[in-house]
Write a protein that holds these residues in place. Structure first.
Motif, PDB file in Angstrom:
ATOM      1  N   GLN A 129       0.024  -6.184 -18.107  1.00  0.00           N
ATOM      2  CA  GLN A 129       0.504  -7.374 -17.413  1.00  0.00           C
ATOM      3  C   GLN A 129       1.867  -7.150 -16.759  1.00  0.00           C
ATOM      4  O   GLN A 129       2.054  -7.475 -15.585  1.00  0.00           O
ATOM      5  CB  GLN A 129       0.576  -8.524 -18.425  1.00  0.00           C
ATOM      6  N   VAL A 130       2.802  -6.586 -17.516  1.00  0.00           N
ATOM      7  CA  VAL A 130       4.167  -6.392 -17.010  1.00  0.00           C
ATOM      8  C   VAL A 130       4.175  -5.457 -15.812  1.00  0.00           C
ATOM      9  O   VAL A 130       4.756  -5.770 -14.766  1.00  0.00           O
ATOM     10  CB  VAL A 130       5.092  -5.786 -18.107  1.00  0.00           C
ATOM     11  N   THR A 175       5.037  -6.681 -12.167  1.00  0.00           N
ATOM     12  CA  THR A 175       6.281  -6.184 -11.583  1.00  0.00           C
ATOM     13  C   THR A 175       6.038  -5.426 -10.279  1.00  0.00           C
ATOM     14  O   THR A 175       6.738  -5.631  -9.307  1.00  0.00           O
ATOM     15  CB  THR A 175       7.003  -5.247 -12.596  1.00  0.00           C
ATOM     16  N   GLN A 197       7.216 -16.299 -17.092  1.00  0.00           N
ATOM     17  CA  GLN A 197       8.224 -15.705 -16.209  1.00  0.00           C
ATOM     18  C   GLN A 197       7.634 -15.324 -14.846  1.00  0.00           C
ATOM     19  O   GLN A 197       8.241 -15.575 -13.808  1.00  0.00           O
ATOM     20  CB  GLN A 197       8.865 -14.491 -16.880  1.00  0.00           C
ATOM     21  N   PHE A 198       6.439 -14.736 -14.851  1.00  0.00           N
ATOM     22  CA  PHE A 198       5.790 -14.402 -13.578  1.00  0.00           C
ATOM     23  C   PHE A 198       5.415 -15.678 -12.810  1.00  0.00           C
ATOM     24  O   PHE A 198       5.518 -15.722 -11.586  1.00  0.00           O
ATOM     25  CB  PHE A 198       4.562 -13.515 -13.795  1.00  0.00           C
ATOM     26  N   SER A 245      -0.478 -16.464 -20.355  1.00  0.00           N
ATOM     27  CA  SER A 245       0.344 -16.271 -21.545  1.00  0.00           C
ATOM     28  C   SER A 245      -0.435 -15.462 -22.563  1.00  0.00           C
ATOM     29  O   SER A 245      -1.624 -15.683 -22.755  1.00  0.00           O
ATOM     30  CB  SER A 245       0.732 -17.618 -22.143  1.00  0.00           C
ATOM     31  N   THR A 287      10.558 -16.260 -23.301  1.00  0.00           N
ATOM     32  CA  THR A 287      10.222 -14.847 -23.459  1.00  0.00           C
ATOM     33  C   THR A 287       8.773 -14.544 -23.079  1.00  0.00           C
ATOM     34  O   THR A 287       8.332 -13.409 -23.170  1.00  0.00           O
ATOM     35  CB  THR A 287      10.458 -14.375 -24.919  1.00  0.00           C
ATOM     36  N   ASP A 288       8.039 -15.579 -22.662  1.00  0.00           N
ATOM     37  CA  ASP A 288       6.634 -15.396 -22.300  1.00  0.00           C
ATOM     38  C   ASP A 288       6.542 -14.806 -20.895  1.00  0.00           C
ATOM     39  O   ASP A 288       7.019 -15.391 -19.926  1.00  0.00           O
ATOM     40  CB  ASP A 288       5.913 -16.739 -22.381  1.00  0.00           C
ATOM     41  N   LEU A 289       5.927 -13.639 -20.796  1.00  0.00           N
ATOM     42  CA  LEU A 289       5.841 -12.951 -19.506  1.00  0.00           C
ATOM     43  C   LEU A 289       5.030 -13.737 -18.490  1.00  0.00           C
ATOM     44  O   LEU A 289       5.377 -13.776 -17.310  1.00  0.00           O
ATOM     45  CB  LEU A 289       5.235 -11.562 -19.691  1.00  0.00           C
TER      46      LEU A 289
END
Length: 178
Positions: A42-43, A47, A93-94, A80, A88-90
């Motif tokens: 995911q990250v 990104t 954040q996205f 999520s 802190t949930d990526l």
């Protein structure tokens, strides 16, 4: 660790291919691979590929298969994972990065005008996810968008039950707290 590095390198290569490919089939193949990787990485996909994915659906929105795969990939990136707090949930954040741009939400609202099931339904599901992650921000974007609410209301008259149901869920969540 070397497996992760290999996947990371593969994601970078796929992003390069996505950016430079002139043939629709090459972009389609790159997106298909990114969609598969987006569940586990995911990250990295979020990104490296999010901006490119948005550019692809802007440029190739007439291609149903590409549009569907990009929407599904964005859904994976913004989902999520686990019970992390929002800060802190990526996925959150996205989502925050995505909804900051009025253009992104306008793009999704234009995609739900598309009658094609494989574009409309994944887009509705993505909007529901965005609403879950960043409701106030998405509410503001929809209200700022010309015809935003009426585009969403059109979902309620869709002949396909699953789209009507999700459209109704979307409207209920959208109007909650307002």
């Amino acid at each position: 660790s070397s497996g992760i590095n290999a996947e990371y390198g593969a994601i970078e290569k796929l992003c390069d291919r996505l950016e430079t490919a002139t043939l629709l089939d090459d972009r389609r193949d790159a997106i298909r691979a990114l969609r598969a990787l987006s569940k586990s990485f995911q990250v990295e996909v979020g990104t490296h590929a999010m901006d490119m994915l948005i550019r692809v659906i802007t440029d190739d929105s007439s291609d149903v298969e590409i549009t569907e795969m990009v929407i599904e990939t964005l859904n994976n990136v913004m989902s999520s994972k686990g019970d992390n707090p929002p800060e802190t949930d990526l996925g959150v954040q996205f989502t925050e990065m995505f909804v900051k741009s009025e253009t992104n939400i306008s793009l999704l609202l234009s995609l739900i005008e598309e009658y094609e099931f494989h574009v409309r339904w994944p887009t509705v599901k993505l909007l529901i996810l965005l609403l879950k992650n960043k409701s106030k921000e998405l509410q503001d974007r929809v209200l700022e968008s010309p015809m935003g609410i009426s585009k969403l209301m059109d979902l309620l008259s869709d002949s396909r039950e699953v789209i009507r149901n999700d459209g109704l869920l979307l409207m209920i969540k959208l109007t909650k707290n307002n």
